[in-house]
Motif scaffolding. Structure first.
Motif, PDB file in Angstrom:
ATOM      1  N   PHE A 178       8.602   2.050  -0.544  1.00 41.56           N
ATOM      2  CA  PHE A 178       9.997   2.291  -0.192  1.00 41.56           C
ATOM      3  C   PHE A 178      10.164   2.329   1.324  1.00 41.56           C
ATOM      4  CE2 PHE A 178       9.893   4.458  -4.438  1.00 41.56           C
ATOM      5  CZ  PHE A 178      10.748   3.572  -5.072  1.00 41.56           C
ATOM      6  N   GLY A 179      11.293   1.877   1.778  1.00 39.90           N
ATOM      7  CA  GLY A 179      11.561   1.881   3.206  1.00 39.90           C
ATOM      8  C   GLY A 179      13.029   1.646   3.473  1.00 39.90           C
ATOM      9  N   MET A 224      11.057   9.600   1.422  1.00 36.61           N
ATOM     10  CA  MET A 224      10.575   8.351   0.828  1.00 36.61           C
ATOM     11  C   MET A 224       9.145   8.491   0.310  1.00 36.61           C
ATOM     12  SD  MET A 224      12.082   5.425   3.363  1.00 36.61           S
ATOM     13  CE  MET A 224      13.796   5.518   3.912  1.00 36.61           C
ATOM     14  N   ASN A 225       8.307   9.238   1.010  1.00 32.57           N
ATOM     15  CA  ASN A 225       6.949   9.474   0.509  1.00 32.57           C
ATOM     16  C   ASN A 225       6.983  10.222  -0.811  1.00 32.57           C
ATOM     17  OD1 ASN A 225       5.431   8.178   2.510  1.00 32.57           O
ATOM     18  ND2 ASN A 225       5.478   9.959   3.867  1.00 32.57           N
ATOM     19  N   CYS A 265      25.966   8.768   4.046  1.00 27.81           N
ATOM     20  CA  CYS A 265      24.527   8.637   4.259  1.00 27.81           C
ATOM     21  C   CYS A 265      24.088   7.260   3.799  1.00 27.81           C
ATOM     22  CB  CYS A 265      23.800   9.724   3.451  1.00 27.81           C
ATOM     23  SG  CYS A 265      22.032   9.469   3.277  1.00 27.81           S
ATOM     24  N   PHE A 266      23.447   6.491   4.681  1.00 24.01           N
ATOM     25  CA  PHE A 266      22.885   5.196   4.286  1.00 24.01           C
ATOM     26  C   PHE A 266      21.461   5.427   3.776  1.00 24.01           C
ATOM     27  CE2 PHE A 266      26.199   3.807   7.254  1.00 24.01           C
ATOM     28  CZ  PHE A 266      26.863   2.915   6.424  1.00 24.01           C
ATOM     29  N   CYS A 267      21.387   5.968   2.564  1.00 20.21           N
ATOM     30  CA  CYS A 267      20.076   6.367   2.051  1.00 20.21           C
ATOM     31  C   CYS A 267      19.845   5.910   0.616  1.00 20.21           C
ATOM     32  CB  CYS A 267      19.924   7.898   2.141  1.00 20.21           C
ATOM     33  SG  CYS A 267      21.314   8.808   1.441  1.00 20.21           S
ATOM     34  N   ASP A 268      20.691   5.026   0.093  1.00 20.12           N
ATOM     35  CA  ASP A 268      20.507   4.522  -1.261  1.00 20.12           C
ATOM     36  C   ASP A 268      19.512   3.370  -1.226  1.00 20.12           C
ATOM     37  OD1 ASP A 268      20.644   3.687  -3.833  1.00 20.12           O
ATOM     38  OD2 ASP A 268      22.800   3.314  -3.865  1.00 20.12           O
ATOM     39  N   LEU A 269      18.370   3.544  -1.884  1.00 18.80           N
ATOM     40  CA  LEU A 269      17.310   2.536  -1.844  1.00 18.80           C
ATOM     41  C   LEU A 269      17.455   1.499  -2.945  1.00 18.80           C
ATOM     42  CD1 LEU A 269      14.247   4.801  -1.041  1.00 18.80           C
ATOM     43  CD2 LEU A 269      15.752   3.582   0.522  1.00 18.80           C
ATOM     44  N   LYS A 270      18.594   1.470  -3.641  1.00 12.27           N
ATOM     45  CA  LYS A 270      18.804   0.483  -4.695  1.00 12.27           C
ATOM     46  C   LYS A 270      18.751  -0.936  -4.161  1.00 12.27           C
ATOM     47  CE  LYS A 270      22.924  -0.412  -6.273  1.00 12.27           C
ATOM     48  NZ  LYS A 270      24.237  -0.302  -6.958  1.00 12.27           N
ATOM     49  N   LEU A 317      16.661  -2.275  -2.301  1.00 12.33           N
ATOM     50  CA  LEU A 317      15.324  -2.863  -2.240  1.00 12.33           C
ATOM     51  C   LEU A 317      15.019  -3.611  -3.526  1.00 12.33           C
ATOM     52  CD1 LEU A 317      13.170  -0.083  -0.580  1.00 12.33           C
ATOM     53  CD2 LEU A 317      14.050  -2.154   0.447  1.00 12.33           C
ATOM     54  N   PRO A 318      14.329  -4.756  -3.445  1.00  9.37           N
ATOM     55  CA  PRO A 318      13.978  -5.498  -4.656  1.00  9.37           C
ATOM     56  C   PRO A 318      12.949  -4.741  -5.482  1.00  9.37           C
ATOM     57  CG  PRO A 318      12.895  -6.485  -2.752  1.00  9.37           C
ATOM     58  CD  PRO A 318      13.822  -5.435  -2.229  1.00  9.37           C
TER      59      PRO A 318
END
Length: 619
Positions: free
Chosen positions: A177-178, A227-228, A611-616, A618-619
């Motif tokens: 994740f990143g 993320m970790n 918050c720009f924190c939605d990791l959806k 990412l593929p």
């Protein structure tokens, strides 16, 4: 009284037009009869889904897995009729189909095909995971996944199966994740655009790209922290099902390149050798394998299966309790002002849905399903007030957090009777910021000059063609600090924490729900069904209740028209051009940023709890 006689000319025209009047009347009555017959056909005719014994239920999500379809429901209906694949699949439909199949004797197996899924948040994937685990435990039916190419999210979905079948030409890649964003300060400086950021909290990084050329150290620290934790949840889920240790799985991820070289570049062989999949098969052999736990169909050499979308049409909801209902209201997307279509949360429109549930006497409790990184401060407060109004009306409100419920998403959740979240949910980011753009230097470059008069020194304070007045900047910062104090004070009161404690864990910092639960920001770790069960208990209902989703609907006339068009479409080939680039998929990663900028009106500061924190993405 005088007797009137028609003139010869008038009599002639009456005689001449009479046949046309008769034809018009006949046509009108014929059309009315035709409409009546079409409506009757709609209720008793049309194509019906038939289910045969030994059928496999196929879960093949398309596009993004969401809590509700986005956009105008009328446009969605037309797209559906014309055969255009809507690039979204509702989570609730997948969960309902799996639950139905567990007790359906005609369903012999569950098949998962993630090939057409573009993305899904970890919390939604774990909702499906719980449903599959319940299906397996209660029915003892096999679960098989068949796949070609597997991105990170697709692989998590496939790994829910007892057996993973992969094409020999397939591809799999796990990347972790990143969060990478574009930073615009240098470019804006070249254009002569000045961006003024007002915020409280060193971790509130949503607007950093407009005032920096890189990510701040605080943003990196906070981002890696949650993320970790999220990555650990991902690895644990797969490791437990694949009978691998987390350390072994992490080693596989780290050494993908070397392991691929050892297998002469065959990703499928590398995945098989390292225990990520169970068998390498071409599609025809996959069908034969699945037919062993179902059967072959009658027409082709394929296993007998039914898509979950078709399977849902066999559901019998006639026995649902119409008097004791739990209403689910979805708040998904960026929070904006006014009326918004599904996929974006509107301060007015989402409040209206909560009000509808409050005024409906059959609704005994409400579940607010939140999947939002936040947005505007005032529309967030509008929605929160409606949550409080439900509680005052004696109707319990339970929040179920989806993939992300941060910043404004947490704001609308905080005063609920209980908050449920999956341990992979992203939450927190308690803080607000203000953004104001001015461009006097750009005007100078263009040779445009501004001059004028005013009755006070504040006239034109918001003008983008003037430099920002330092005293006016202090005024804005003071207001932002006031908003932050209101935010953390409300969280403290709602969560039973001290303001000092909330301030320490707020300041714009993002957490996973597992971390937030330890900090007191979340009550329970669990999914949407856990939240519904809690709402049932708080409302004092027994097992005889029903769940209704309160959302924007088509009118009766629109629904009848759409259903008629859908049946007519069975006889019409609405083909779409293959191979076109899907614009929705290309723009999706930037949609939140675009929505935020478009929300700013001339003559105002863009005040956001976002918050720009939605990791959806990412593929």
């Amino acid at each position: 009284m005088t007797e009137q006689h028609n003139s010869p000319i008038k009599s002639f025209f009456q005689l001449f037009t009479r046949p046309f009047v008769l034809i018009a009347n006949f046509t009108r009555h014929f059309l009315l009869l035709l409409v009546f017959m079409l409506i009757l056909w709609f209720f008793i005719g049309g194509t019906r889904v038939t289910l045969k014994d030994n059928t496999a239920l196929v879960i093949a999500p398309k596009g993004f897995i969401v809590d509700q379809y986005s956009g105008d429901p009328r446009s969605q209906a037309i797209d559906n009729i014309q055969g255009r694949d809507i690039p979204e699949t509702r989570l609730r439909d997948i969960l309902k189909a799996i639950k139905m199949a567990a007790t359906d004797e005609q369903i012999s197996a569950l098949v998962i095909n993630p090939d057409y899924m573009w993305g899904a948040g970890m919390a939604n994937l774990r909702e499906i995971e719980r449903a599959v685990d319940d299906f397996r435990a209660s029915s003892n039916k096999p679960v098989i996944a068949m796949a070609t190419n597997l991105s990170q999210g697709q692989y998590y979905l496939a790994s829910l199966a007892d057996e993973v079948l992969m094409d020999p030409q397939g591809f799999i890649f796990l990347q972790g994740f990143g969060s990478y964003r574009n930073y615009f300060k240098e470019g804006l400086d070249k254009l002569g655009v000045d961006v003024h950021l007002f915020k409280v909290g060193e971790y509130k990084s949503a607007a950093e790209p407009y005032v920096r050329n890189d990510m701040s150290q605080e943003a990196k620290e906070a981002g890696l922290h949650f993320m970790n934790d999220l990555w650990e949840t991902y690895l644990n889920g797969i490791a437990n099902r694949r009978e691998l240790s987390v350390e072994t799985l992490q080693e596989i991820v780290d050494q993908q390149a070397q392991k691929l070289i050892e297998k002469n570049g065959s990703v499928a062989d590398m995945a098989l050798d390292n225990g990520l999949v169970d068998r390498i098969m071409k599609k025809s052999f996959m069908h034969k394998r699945i037919a062993e736990v179902s059967s072959f169909d009658d027409d082709n050499n394929l296993f007998r299966g039914i898509a979950f979308e078709d399977y849902l049409q066999t559901a019998d909801d006639s026995m649902l309790d119409a008097q004791n209902r739990i209403a689910v209201v979805v708040a998904e997307g960026t929070i904006m002002g006014g009326e918004q279509h599904p996929g974006t949360i509107g301060g007015a429109s989402t409040s209206a849905l909560l009000q509808q549930a409050r005024l409906d006497r059959s609704v005994k409790a409400v579940v607010l399903r939140v999947n939002s990184p936040g947005g505007g401060v005032y529309p967030s407060e509008q929605i929160r007030r409606e949550v409080d109004a439900l509680k005052v009306a004696g109707k319990p409100v339970v929040v179920s957090m989806g993939n992300v419920a941060a910043s404004g998403g947490y704001w609308i959740s905080m005063t609920a009777d209980a908050i449920y979240a999956d341990q992979a949910t992203i939450t927190g980011s308690i803080g607000i910021y203000g953004l104001l753009m001015t461009y006097p230097e750009l005007f100078k470059k263009l040779g445009i000059h501004t001059d004028g008069i005013g009755t006070t020194k504040w006239v034109g304070a918001f003008s983008p063609d003037k430099e920002l007045d330092p005293e006016f900047a202090e005024l804005i910062q003071s207001n932002i600090e006031y908003g932050y104090e209101q935010f953390i004070s409300s969280v403290a009161a709602a969560r039973g924490l001290s303001v000092e404690m909330v301030d320490r864990i707020a300041r714009g910092r993002v957490w996973t729900a597992k971390q937030a639960h330890d900090l007191g920001l979340v009550d329970h770790l669990g999914g949407i069904q856990d939240a519904i069960n809690d709402a049932v208990e708080r409302a004092g209902l027994n097992d005889n209740h029903s769940v209704v989703w309160v959302e924007e609907q088509l009118t009766l006339t629109e629904q009848l028209l759409v259903d008629f068009m859908a049946k007519a479409a069975d006889y019409i080939d609405f083909s779409t051009s293959p191979g076109l680039i899907n614009v929705h998929q290309l723009l999706q990663p930037y949609q939140a940023e675009l929505n935020m900028l478009l929300a700013q009106q001339p003559g105002q500061v863009l005040t956001m709890a976002h918050c720009f924190c939605d990791l959806k993405r990412l593929p």
